[in-house]
Write a protein that holds these residues in place. Structure first.
Motif, short mmCIF file in Angstrom:
data_model
loop_
_atom_site.label_atom_id
_atom_site.label_comp_id
_atom_site.label_asym_id
_atom_site.label_seq_id
_atom_site.Cartn_x
_atom_site.Cartn_y
_atom_site.Cartn_z
N TYR A 255 15.22 -11.69 2.23
CA TYR A 255 16.03 -10.03 2.04
C TYR A 255 15.40 -8.60 1.51
CZ TYR A 255 20.11 -13.64 1.19
OH TYR A 255 20.85 -14.65 1.23
N ASP A 256 13.85 -9.33 2.36
CA ASP A 256 13.09 -8.18 1.66
C ASP A 256 11.37 -8.21 2.68
OD1 ASP A 256 12.58 -5.55 1.06
OD2 ASP A 256 13.33 -5.59 -1.39
N ASP A 257 11.24 -7.35 2.59
CA ASP A 257 9.47 -7.55 3.21
C ASP A 257 8.36 -6.84 2.09
OD1 ASP A 257 7.38 -7.91 5.50
OD2 ASP A 257 8.26 -6.07 6.43
N LEU A 258 8.57 -7.41 0.91
CA LEU A 258 7.60 -6.90 -0.04
C LEU A 258 6.04 -6.75 0.63
CD1 LEU A 258 9.03 -7.94 -3.21
CD2 LEU A 258 9.29 -6.01 -1.96
N ALA A 259 5.81 -7.67 0.79
CA ALA A 259 4.37 -7.89 1.47
C ALA A 259 3.54 -6.44 2.62
CB ALA A 259 3.87 -9.11 3.02
N THR A 260 5.03 -5.96 3.33
CA THR A 260 4.50 -4.90 4.05
C THR A 260 4.85 -3.29 2.84
OG1 THR A 260 5.71 -5.69 5.87
CG2 THR A 260 5.20 -3.28 5.41
N ARG A 261 5.33 -3.31 2.43
CA ARG A 261 5.59 -2.73 1.35
C ARG A 261 4.08 -2.77 -0.61
NH1 ARG A 261 10.32 -1.37 -1.79
NH2 ARG A 261 11.76 -3.59 -1.70
N ILE A 262 3.97 -4.21 -0.35
CA ILE A 262 2.96 -3.99 -1.17
C ILE A 262 1.51 -3.56 -0.96
CG2 ILE A 262 0.85 -5.50 -2.49
CD1 ILE A 262 4.12 -6.99 -3.58
N GLY A 263 1.64 -3.60 0.60
CA GLY A 263 0.03 -3.73 1.17
C GLY A 263 -0.14 -1.45 1.72
N GLU A 264 1.89 -1.16 1.91
CA GLU A 264 1.29 -0.06 2.09
C GLU A 264 1.42 0.71 0.76
OE1 GLU A 264 5.24 1.15 3.77
OE2 GLU A 264 4.29 0.78 5.31
N ALA A 265 1.72 0.20 -0.14
CA ALA A 265 1.22 1.40 -1.42
C ALA A 265 -0.17 0.91 -2.03
CB ALA A 265 1.97 0.37 -2.83
N ALA A 266 -0.75 -0.32 -1.87
CA ALA A 266 -2.37 -0.89 -2.43
C ALA A 266 -2.94 0.21 -1.34
CB ALA A 266 -2.45 -1.96 -1.81
N GLN A 267 -2.89 0.60 0.71
CA GLN A 267 -2.97 1.50 1.48
C GLN A 267 -3.53 2.86 0.42
OE1 GLN A 267 -1.56 1.73 4.72
NE2 GLN A 267 -4.04 1.78 5.86
N ALA A 268 -2.12 2.89 0.13
CA ALA A 268 -2.22 4.42 -0.44
C ALA A 268 -2.53 5.25 -1.68
CB ALA A 268 -0.61 4.88 -0.83
N TYR A 269 -2.81 4.12 -2.77
CA TYR A 269 -3.92 4.31 -3.57
C TYR A 269 -5.75 4.14 -2.67
CZ TYR A 269 -6.78 1.81 -7.19
OH TYR A 269 -7.15 1.86 -8.38
N ALA A 270 -5.76 3.24 -2.16
CA ALA A 270 -6.95 3.27 -1.55
C ALA A 270 -7.22 4.65 -1.26
CB ALA A 270 -7.02 1.72 -0.69
N GLU A 271 -6.77 5.05 -0.65
CA GLU A 271 -7.38 6.54 0.46
C GLU A 271 -7.06 7.72 -1.10
OE1 GLU A 271 -3.82 7.21 3.14
OE2 GLU A 271 -4.47 5.43 4.06
N GLU A 272 -6.22 7.34 -1.83
CA GLU A 272 -6.78 8.57 -2.99
C GLU A 272 -7.62 7.91 -3.99
OE1 GLU A 272 -3.48 9.49 -5.28
OE2 GLU A 272 -1.57 9.69 -3.23
N VAL A 273 -8.16 6.99 -3.90
CA VAL A 273 -9.43 6.88 -4.94
C VAL A 273 -10.61 7.12 -3.66
CG1 VAL A 273 -10.66 5.09 -5.75
CG2 VAL A 273 -7.91 4.96 -6.17
N ARG A 274 -11.00 6.52 -2.46
CA ARG A 274 -12.02 7.16 -1.86
C ARG A 274 -11.57 8.88 -1.59
NH1 ARG A 274 -9.23 2.64 1.45
NH2 ARG A 274 -11.35 0.19 0.39
N ARG A 275 -10.78 9.38 -1.50
CA ARG A 275 -10.23 11.12 -1.71
C ARG A 275 -10.50 11.94 -2.99
NH1 ARG A 275 -5.90 11.70 2.87
NH2 ARG A 275 -7.37 10.42 4.83
N ARG A 276 -10.40 11.11 -3.85
CA ARG A 276 -10.77 11.89 -5.42
C ARG A 276 -9.40 12.28 -5.79
NH1 ARG A 276 -15.52 10.54 -7.46
NH2 ARG A 276 -17.28 10.08 -6.10
#
Length: 289
Positions: A255-276
């Motif tokens: 009924y959803d694809d939370l694995a993809t959505r969680i991965g995308e959220a983690a990726q966005a967070y990681a990119e913002e951390v690395r770019r301060r």
């Protein structure tokens, strides 16, 4: 009872009790009248307090399944699951729910030896979690145990067909009831567990026509999983239904694809951390002077 209370002043979850009574085993048993259930029973698995909160408004039953061995702990099967695991997660789900009946699986080795062993462990589960019922696998061989528990005040959910705790005996997780002899045995198992006093029966991984036959043959609600839409209710492993794993059984609808959505959220967070770019002023504390 303080064991089952959350401090709403410090808990991130801050649950608020919802007015109304929790579902009971007799109320769910009464949903099936003259062989049919007008409104199917909704059941999902839950292993944590927060997931219980989210699922509770939509379900009549929450099952703390021994599938947590695979879903939570990464175990190869349900067999290594311990009573301590089931009690810990069962208590968390009870704390997070107000409406649904919470049932807890009895893990492999905790009930098969004797009815007395089953009662000792089932009563421990009820005491330590606050749940309202236990579920145990097995057919006719488990009927005396089911009757023993029910007569001593412990509501029981039966489980026949594909029984994951018996995977080593069954030789895998394939659908059951393809051979006439096995079909007759599973039907007999369901009838026997019904007669022993279970208030509902989970029927897993059987041919659709067999699930229909069982549903018509027993007096209690039949909860299907990989069975038939004609069952009195349905249950799925929530994490499968939400698409948290790459591989899911054939009988699961995502009924959803939370694995993809969680991965995308983690990726966005990681990119913002690395770019301060995180945290910003909105997420930091500064002097008011």
């Amino acid at each position: 009872m303080s064991t089952f209370t959350i401090d709403t002043a410090t808990s991130r979850a801050t649950p608020s009790p919802v007015p109304g009574k929790r579902m009971t085993a007799p109320a769910l048993r009464a949903r099936k009248v003259d062989g049919s259930t007008a409104e199917p029973i909704v059941m999902l698995t839950a292993y944590t307090m927060r997931m219980a909160q989210l699922l509770d408004p939509h379900c009549e039953m929450l099952l703390v399944g021994d599938s947590l061995g695979q879903v939570i702990y990464g175990l190869p099967s349900t067999i290594p699951v311990t009573l301590e695991m089931m009690c810990a997660h069962g208590a968390a789900v009870v704390r997070g729910s107000w409406h649904a009946l919470v049932a807890v699986d009895m893990p492999f080795g905790s009930y098969e030896q004797s009815p007395e062993q089953a009662f000792a462990n089932a009563s421990r589960i009820l005491k330590e979690t606050g749940c309202a019922a236990v579920k145990l696998e097995g057919g006719a061989a488990m009927a005396p145990t089911v009757e023993f528990l029910v007569q001593r005040g412990i509501p029981v959910i039966g489980h026949v067909g594909l029984t994951p705790q018996a995977v080593n005996t069954l030789g895998g997780y394939g659908a059951r009831g393809r051979q006439e002899q096995e079909k007759r045995k599973i039907l007999f198992d369901a009838r026997t567990i019904d007669a022993a006093g279970a208030f509902c029966i989970v029927v897993e991984g059987v041919l659709e026509e067999l699930a229909d036959e069982i549903t018509s043959a027993v007096s209690v609600p039949v909860i299907g999983i990989g069975a038939s839409a004609n069952c009195d209710g349905q249950v799925l492993v929530t994490d499968d239904m939400l698409g948290l794993f790459e591989r899911t059984p054939r009988f699961v609808k995502r009924y959803d694809d939370l694995a993809t959505r969680i991965g995308e959220a983690a990726q966005a967070y990681a990119e913002e951390v690395r770019r301060r770019r995180f945290p910003t002023a909105d997420q930091t504390y500064r002097s008011k002077a």
